[in-house]
Design an enzyme around this catalytic site. Structure first.
Site, PDB file in Angstrom:
ATOM      1  N   ASP A   1     -11.764  32.318 -43.294  1.00  0.00           N
ATOM      2  CA  ASP A   1     -13.208  32.543 -43.338  1.00  0.00           C
ATOM      3  C   ASP A   1     -13.886  31.442 -42.555  1.00  0.00           C
ATOM      4  O   ASP A   1     -13.402  30.305 -42.512  1.00  0.00           O
ATOM      5  CB  ASP A   1     -13.713  32.531 -44.781  1.00  0.00           C
ATOM      6  CG  ASP A   1     -13.309  33.768 -45.564  1.00  0.00           C
ATOM      7  OD1 ASP A   1     -13.181  34.843 -44.958  1.00  0.00           O
ATOM      8  OD2 ASP A   1     -13.145  33.665 -46.791  1.00  0.00           O
TER       9      ASP A   1
ATOM     10  N   ASP B   1     -15.099  40.940 -43.477  1.00  0.00           N
ATOM     11  CA  ASP B   1     -15.932  41.159 -44.662  1.00  0.00           C
ATOM     12  C   ASP B   1     -17.213  41.903 -44.299  1.00  0.00           C
ATOM     13  O   ASP B   1     -17.663  42.784 -45.040  1.00  0.00           O
ATOM     14  CB  ASP B   1     -16.274  39.822 -45.324  1.00  0.00           C
ATOM     15  CG  ASP B   1     -15.057  39.062 -45.794  1.00  0.00           C
ATOM     16  OD1 ASP B   1     -14.028  39.698 -46.095  1.00  0.00           O
ATOM     17  OD2 ASP B   1     -15.122  37.817 -45.853  1.00  0.00           O
TER      18      ASP B   1
END
Length: 161
Positions: free
Chosen positions: A121, A140
């Protein structure tokens, strides 16, 4: 056959953009070493994160069994979406692309779990005096946008009388 093509291209581009963005920001720009790059603070920052769980680190105990359970769950969801959208004659192009976005995003995170053991991330966004401590990635974003599309565009095709 056209449904499969729309799902494929949605998934292909979501997967490709996710993996390319992770390579560019984390490896090429060196975020994994620097841990933090301010892009347009506070709206957009790059912050290095390793997520062993699902959204917001939930179920992220970091065990090897949890990793493989999340991989299997992601693949099962992808298969279920392909079967659901692929079989439905009344599913329009927007539903098909939305399913592709979910699948591509899920496969992007599966690729990370297979390569690294966790999901990479790097996106962090804050606004209006609120400091967001969480990081996410383009996979995401594609999963969220695709899920929203599946909800919003369900039943939009008019059935003949």
């Amino acid at each position: 056959m056209a449904a499969a093509r729309m799902i494929f291209w949605g998934a292909f581009w979501a997967f490709l953009l996710d993996q390319a963005s992770k390579y560019l920001v984390i490896h090429w720009m060196g975020l994994s070493r620097r841990l933090s790059i301010d892009v347009l603070p506070p709206l957009l920052n790059f912050r290095y994160g390793e997520n062993t769980g699902i959204n917001f680190g939930l179920f992220g105990d970091g065990t090897e069994s949890a990793r493989w359970i999340l991989i299997a769950l992601s693949l099962a969801i992808c298969l279920a979406l392909v079967l659901w959208i692929g079989r439905g004659r009344d599913k329009g192009a927007l539903m098909q692309v939305s399913a592709g976005l979910v699948i591509g995003g899920a496969l992007g995170n599966v690729a990370d779990r297979l390569l690294y053991g966790y999901v990479l991330d790097f996106l962090n966004m804050s606004c209006c005096g609120l400091n967001n401590p969480y990081v996410f990635n383009l996979a995401d974003v594609f999963i969220f946008a695709g899920a929203a599309g599946l909800i919003l565009f369900e039943g939009r095709i008019k059935k003949p009388a």
